[in-house]
Scaffold this motif. Structure first.
Motif, mmCIF file in Angstrom:
data_model
loop_
_atom_site.group_PDB
_atom_site.id
_atom_site.type_symbol
_atom_site.label_atom_id
_atom_site.label_comp_id
_atom_site.label_asym_id
_atom_site.label_seq_id
_atom_site.Cartn_x
_atom_site.Cartn_y
_atom_site.Cartn_z
ATOM 1 N N LEU A 187 9.318 -7.042 -3.963
ATOM 2 C CA LEU A 187 8.809 -5.692 -3.729
ATOM 3 C C LEU A 187 9.636 -4.981 -2.666
ATOM 4 C CD1 LEU A 187 6.669 -3.552 -4.317
ATOM 5 C CD2 LEU A 187 5.224 -4.609 -2.578
ATOM 6 N N LEU A 188 10.028 -5.705 -1.631
ATOM 7 C CA LEU A 188 10.887 -5.122 -0.592
ATOM 8 C C LEU A 188 12.190 -4.610 -1.204
ATOM 9 C CD1 LEU A 188 11.695 -4.614 2.384
ATOM 10 C CD2 LEU A 188 12.496 -6.989 2.459
ATOM 11 N N THR A 189 12.787 -5.394 -2.082
ATOM 12 C CA THR A 189 14.051 -5.002 -2.714
ATOM 13 C C THR A 189 13.853 -3.800 -3.636
ATOM 14 O OG1 THR A 189 14.741 -7.322 -2.663
ATOM 15 C CG2 THR A 189 15.974 -5.837 -4.102
ATOM 16 N N SER A 235 7.107 3.385 -11.611
ATOM 17 C CA SER A 235 5.846 3.989 -12.048
ATOM 18 C C SER A 235 4.728 2.985 -11.857
ATOM 19 C CB SER A 235 5.927 4.401 -13.518
ATOM 20 O OG SER A 235 6.035 3.257 -14.347
ATOM 21 N N GLY A 236 3.493 3.434 -12.089
ATOM 22 C CA GLY A 236 2.347 2.552 -11.936
ATOM 23 C C GLY A 236 2.416 1.369 -12.885
ATOM 24 N N GLN A 237 2.789 1.608 -14.140
ATOM 25 C CA GLN A 237 2.824 0.513 -15.099
ATOM 26 C C GLN A 237 3.948 -0.473 -14.764
ATOM 27 O OE1 GLN A 237 3.429 2.505 -18.890
ATOM 28 N NE2 GLN A 237 5.578 1.966 -18.929
ATOM 29 N N THR A 238 5.088 0.031 -14.277
ATOM 30 C CA THR A 238 6.177 -0.856 -13.883
ATOM 31 C C THR A 238 5.756 -1.728 -12.712
ATOM 32 O OG1 THR A 238 7.792 0.795 -14.607
ATOM 33 C CG2 THR A 238 8.584 -0.942 -13.142
ATOM 34 N N GLN A 239 5.063 -1.125 -11.758
ATOM 35 C CA GLN A 239 4.584 -1.857 -10.598
ATOM 36 C C GLN A 239 3.636 -2.983 -11.016
ATOM 37 O OE1 GLN A 239 2.444 0.640 -7.896
ATOM 38 N NE2 GLN A 239 1.604 -1.079 -6.737
ATOM 39 N N GLY A 240 2.676 -2.656 -11.904
ATOM 40 C CA GLY A 240 1.723 -3.674 -12.350
ATOM 41 C C GLY A 240 2.403 -4.818 -13.068
ATOM 42 N N ILE A 241 3.361 -4.506 -13.935
ATOM 43 C CA ILE A 241 4.072 -5.548 -14.674
ATOM 44 C C ILE A 241 4.903 -6.399 -13.733
ATOM 45 C CG2 ILE A 241 5.893 -5.923 -16.391
ATOM 46 C CD1 ILE A 241 4.755 -3.489 -17.905
ATOM 47 N N LEU A 242 5.520 -5.770 -12.715
ATOM 48 C CA LEU A 242 6.294 -6.532 -11.727
ATOM 49 C C LEU A 242 5.407 -7.562 -11.034
ATOM 50 C CD1 LEU A 242 8.830 -6.977 -9.920
ATOM 51 C CD2 LEU A 242 7.904 -5.203 -8.414
ATOM 52 N N TRP A 296 11.339 -1.607 -3.712
ATOM 53 C CA TRP A 296 10.900 -0.427 -2.958
ATOM 54 C C TRP A 296 12.098 0.258 -2.291
ATOM 55 C CZ3 TRP A 296 10.690 1.974 1.744
ATOM 56 C CH2 TRP A 296 9.657 2.893 1.958
ATOM 57 N N SER A 297 12.981 -0.540 -1.711
ATOM 58 C CA SER A 297 14.159 0.025 -1.041
ATOM 59 C C SER A 297 15.068 0.730 -2.039
ATOM 60 C CB SER A 297 14.926 -1.086 -0.309
ATOM 61 O OG SER A 297 14.102 -1.733 0.639
ATOM 62 N N LEU A 298 15.269 0.129 -3.217
ATOM 63 C CA LEU A 298 16.122 0.754 -4.226
ATOM 64 C C LEU A 298 15.478 2.029 -4.771
ATOM 65 C CD1 LEU A 298 17.295 -2.433 -6.174
ATOM 66 C CD2 LEU A 298 18.664 -1.005 -4.646
ATOM 67 N N ALA A 299 14.151 2.020 -4.948
ATOM 68 C CA ALA A 299 13.453 3.224 -5.414
ATOM 69 C C ALA A 299 13.507 4.316 -4.356
ATOM 70 C CB ALA A 299 12.008 2.884 -5.764
ATOM 71 N N LYS A 300 13.377 3.937 -3.093
ATOM 72 C CA LYS A 300 13.452 4.897 -1.995
ATOM 73 C C LYS A 300 14.819 5.564 -1.955
ATOM 74 C CE LYS A 300 11.808 6.667 1.940
ATOM 75 N NZ LYS A 300 10.601 7.547 1.979
ATOM 76 N N ALA A 301 15.856 4.790 -2.280
ATOM 77 C CA ALA A 301 17.219 5.325 -2.274
ATOM 78 C C ALA A 301 17.551 6.083 -3.557
ATOM 79 C CB ALA A 301 18.217 4.181 -2.084
ATOM 80 N N GLY A 302 16.630 6.129 -4.502
ATOM 81 C CA GLY A 302 16.862 6.857 -5.744
ATOM 82 C C GLY A 302 17.628 6.075 -6.783
ATOM 83 N N VAL A 303 17.832 4.780 -6.553
ATOM 84 C CA VAL A 303 18.579 3.965 -7.508
ATOM 85 C C VAL A 303 17.705 3.601 -8.702
ATOM 86 C CG1 VAL A 303 19.829 1.793 -7.824
ATOM 87 C CG2 VAL A 303 20.020 3.047 -5.668
ATOM 88 N N LEU A 304 16.402 3.361 -8.463
ATOM 89 C CA LEU A 304 15.473 2.982 -9.517
ATOM 90 C C LEU A 304 14.322 3.970 -9.584
ATOM 91 C CD1 LEU A 304 15.128 -0.872 -8.870
ATOM 92 C CD2 LEU A 304 16.484 0.216 -10.652
ATOM 93 N N LEU A 305 13.751 4.127 -10.784
ATOM 94 C CA LEU A 305 12.506 4.869 -10.963
ATOM 95 C C LEU A 305 11.369 3.862 -11.040
ATOM 96 C CD1 LEU A 305 13.273 7.694 -13.550
ATOM 97 C CD2 LEU A 305 12.421 8.013 -11.236
ATOM 98 N N GLY A 310 0.791 -1.220 0.000
ATOM 99 C CA GLY A 310 0.000 0.000 0.000
ATOM 100 C C GLY A 310 0.823 1.269 0.000
ATOM 101 N N ARG A 311 2.143 1.141 -0.124
ATOM 102 C CA ARG A 311 3.011 2.319 -0.019
ATOM 103 C C ARG A 311 3.882 2.530 -1.249
ATOM 104 N NH1 ARG A 311 6.486 1.499 5.184
ATOM 105 N NH2 ARG A 311 7.288 3.483 4.429
ATOM 106 N N VAL A 312 3.560 1.851 -2.352
ATOM 107 C CA VAL A 312 4.394 1.987 -3.553
ATOM 108 C C VAL A 312 4.331 3.401 -4.104
ATOM 109 C CG1 VAL A 312 4.781 1.133 -5.898
ATOM 110 C CG2 VAL A 312 4.129 -0.444 -4.084
ATOM 111 N N ASP A 313 3.166 4.080 -3.926
ATOM 112 C CA ASP A 313 3.034 5.434 -4.456
ATOM 113 C C ASP A 313 3.998 6.412 -3.804
ATOM 114 O OD1 ASP A 313 1.695 5.153 -2.056
ATOM 115 O OD2 ASP A 313 0.239 6.726 -2.517
#
Length: 738
Positions: free
Chosen positions: A224-226, A239-246, A228-237, A46-49
């Motif tokens: 998702l944990l991995t 988006s909604g479509q990337t999340q759905g495909i994942l 989310w952590s990389l996105a939080k650190a700015g390593v990955l971007l 519930g926190r991907v956004d």
């Protein structure tokens, strides 16, 4: 001697007890490790956004014109904002009194919605039937909530008979956010339910589907944990479509790999009572095809790193992380769970131990008959299936993948789309979404003249801090003075020797006509070293980058997968043929999809990235089934010769691959519940393509072609020169498998 024997027996018993403890402890530790990872990753659904963005400009290459312009907009406009266009429409017209009232209501509503920045005056259209105002919204706000609150408050307060719409860049972005709203719960729930129903039908068991789904869900949580952590650190971007495909990739791939492992485990249980031995043999028998197929998918996905678009290049590593955890869960967590539950996991259809001395896989009557059919008419079968696929691929001529308007990205009802239609009826279509032109101050007049000469441009203004509205109109005579006669013209805002012009287009900002205008504008302004950005320019740059990616990445993926198959099958001819059949299948899937999109769904077109994403998923995932089939065919060919090995491999893998295809098609089909055109099209193409691979290519074309060619298909390996070994006393031919 007796005491020594007793001592030896006691030592064996102690060793045996120690071995049992090790066999119990290792699976327990594996299950515990995955449980901890899932407990950490589960709450993040519930926190991907918090770590994702749907801003199209954020994914453009850094050297794109729209990106360079966007980077300096804050220097001219004061804050990093996204404009919302509020449109009012009244059938009886809008008089001066209503205009004043609407201005007051707009200010009150904007305050309630938390909007920051100065709101433009309410402008009434020439026909007097509509009015509009521009509301700047800080990008740091929750855009979806801000737009929804603004529209709700206005609709409740405006005079009777006045319709209100919130459109423009902010409105369309809010639509996208709303479209992706169900991606955490609804998408995952539908996908899991579809997979669960298929697994119940396949296994006719309640416990085993739960075990398999747990394997997939734990893999997704840790992935998702991995991510989310990389996105939080700015390593990955993200988006909604990337999340759905994942989500879909991990659930589908982990379930497919689990099906292969379970099939091999059940096969081993027919020949041994020891569940530990059965699990070990199942891991050894499944590891190579699982690692090979997963590695192929990962290699294909990582080719997306070559993309100019960050939305594509970031999908590669995100999805690759998901596939890696899908493989890991199938090779560690699932065997641990199977060992823990033992034979009862298959209840009520518990595998029985075969008679002593007989060891062969069980094959259903249907697959035996299909293998016999392939052996009788191999050449006719592969020629007919090839022709069918080739005819289907001709539908590619109808594929329109040159991009779609932003207003068509969201399917179903759209306030922003309706508002844009009202703007187009009563104002210049590009109102609220101007083309931004960054040019040197000395070239201001020349640039304005060149832009105003374009038929697709309605007006031009220059950003000016001296102007009450923040900008001043520019004509061929220069900057227009605002106020009584004799008032000096406002001075333009200058940053690093450059000024910012705003060109209002006559056509809707997301239309083809507007895109053509921006392309022509860039051509005219190139001698002045001007840069053109804005909503339309962003769409133009995105489409150009997508087309470049499609033409660059697809050949690279083919070469990478070909090399992997050569290493796996120790052959050159077989991998080439497998690649050709997969590409033909992809062309057929895309051709049929184009006909369906145009003739049945009447879609406005497709994003240029749709063929690329479809290719990545279909070729990388579709080759999985060929890997499952051909690795088993190769294994059986060493024992029985190539032609017998083809028939045995087809029969043995038929059930598991068909089940895997149904699971993957169902999970990708679940993407269609998200009302985003891009995802709906991907869902259809991949689902249809997977079913085509499962029931036609892998079932008929590849086996028939391999059988017809015979042992030469393994050229130049030694297997291509070996004669078929004789059938042993404890072995049976493919037609005798029961």
């Amino acid at each position: 001697m007796a005491p020594r024997l007793r001592s030896s027996e006691a030592e064996q018993r102690r060793t045996s007890r120690g071995g049992r403890w090790v066999r119990i402890l290792i699976p327990a530790l594996i299950i515990l490790a995955w449980l901890v990872g899932a407990s950490l990753g589960g709450p993040l659904f519930g926190r991907v956004d918090e770590v994702s963005s749907n801003d199209q400009t954020a994914y453009l290459p850094e050297n794109a014109e729209a990106t360079e312009v966007r980077a300096v907009l804050g220097d001219f406009l004061g804050t990093d904002v996204i404009p919302a266009v509020v449109v009012f429409r009244a059938e009886g017209g809008i008089d001066d009194g209503q205009k004043t009232e609407l201005s007051q209501r707009l200010r009150t509503a904007a305050d309630a919605a938390g909007v920051t920045g100065d709101i433009s005056p309410v402008l009434v259209s020439e026909d007097g039937l509509a009015a509009q105002a521009f509301v700047p919204i800080d990008v740091k706000l929750d855009l979806g909530d801000a737009v929804a609150e603004l529209g709700k408050t206005l609709k409740a307060s405006v005079p009777a008979g006045v319709d209100v719409f919130v459109t423009g860049p902010a409105g369309f972005t809010a639509d996208l956010i709303a479209g992706f709203a169900g991606i955490d719960g609804l998408l995952l729930g539908v996908a899991l339910l579809a997979v669960f129903v298929i697994l119940i039908a396949v296994y006719r068991s309640l416990l085993l589907p739960i075990v398999v789904l747990s394997t997939s869900l734990f893999a997704l949580c840790v992935a998702l944990l991995t991510v989310w952590s990389l996105a939080k650190a700015g390593v990955l971007l993200l988006s909604g479509q990337t999340q759905g495909i994942l989500f879909i990739l991990v659930i589908g791939a982990a379930t497919d790999y689990s099906l292969l492992m379970v099939s091999r485990y059940r096969e081993e249980l027919h020949s041994t009572r020891d569940r530990g031995v059965a699990v070990g043999n199942a891991i050894r028998g499944s590891a190579e095809p699982i690692l090979a197929s997963g590695g192929t998918v990962i290699a294909g996905l990582l080719c997306l790193l070559l993309s100019d678009l960050k939305s594509n290049s970031t999908l590669g590593p995100v999805a690759a992380i998901g596939i890696a955890f899908a493989m890991l869960s199938a090779l560690t967590l699932l065997p641990a769970l199977l060992f823990t539950f033992g034979r009862p996991v298959f209840w009520p259809r518990i595998p029985a131990l075969d008679s002593a001395g007989v060891r062969h896989p069980h094959v259903s009557v249907g697959w035996r008959r299909l293998a016999a059919f392939v052996s009788r008419r191999p050449r006719v079968i592969w020629l007919v299936t090839t022709i069918v696929l080739a005819v289907a691929a001709t539908g590619l001529l109808q594929l329109n993948a040159q991009g779609v308007p932003q207003s068509d990205l969201v399917l179903g009802q759209s306030q922003a789309r309706d508002g844009q239609a009202v703007v187009g009826e009563h104002f210049p279509g590009g109102s609220g979404s101007p083309a931004y032109i960054l040019v040197g101050k000395s070239s201001l007049t020349d640039a304005a003249d060149a832009v105003l000469d374009l038929p697709g441009v309605s007006s031009v203004s220059v950003v000016s801090a001296d102007s009450p509205s923040g900008s001043a109109p520019v004509t061929t005579a220069g900057i227009v003075a605002l106020g009584p006669p004799g008032t000096p013209a406002p001075e333009p805002t200058v940053r690093d020797g450059r000024v910012l012009l705003q060109a209002t287009l006559t056509d809707a900002a997301d239309s083809t006509a507007a895109a053509d205008t921006v392309v022509e504008m860039r051509e005219r302004l190139r001698p002045m070293d001007a840069l053109v950005g804005g909503v339309t320019a962003t769409a133009v740059d995105t489409n150009q980058a997508s087309i470049h990616d499609r033409n660059t990445i697809i050949p690279v993926i083919l070469v990478v997968i070909l090399l992997i198959l050569m290493a796996l099958l120790r052959s050159i001819l077989a991998p080439i043929l497998l690649i050709l059949t997969t590409v033909l299948s992809f062309g057929a899937a895309l051709g049929v999809s184009a006909v369906v999109f145009n003739g049945i769904f009447a879609f406005p077109g497709a994003d240029p990235a749709v063929p690329l994403f479809s290719f990545v998923f279909l070729v990388a995932l579709g080759i999985d089934y060929n890997i499952f089939l051909m690795t088993r065919v190769r294994e059986e060919s060493h024992r029985h010769g190539t032609r017998e090995g083809v028939l045995r491999g087809l029969g043995i893998t038929g059930g598991v691959i068909t089940s895997a295809g149904l699971v993957l098609a169902a999970t990708f089909a679940a993407l269609s519940i998200i009302p985003i055109l891009f995802l709906v099209q991907i869902a259809f193409i991949v689902s249809f393509g997977v079913l085509l691979d499962t029931f036609l290519v892998r079932t008929l074309l590849v086996p028939a072609l391999s059988y017809d060619i015979g042992r030469a298909i393994w050229w130049p390996s030694r297997l291509s020169r070996e004669s078929a070994p004789p059938i042993g006393p404890d072995e049976v031919r493919s037609e005798e498998l029961a």
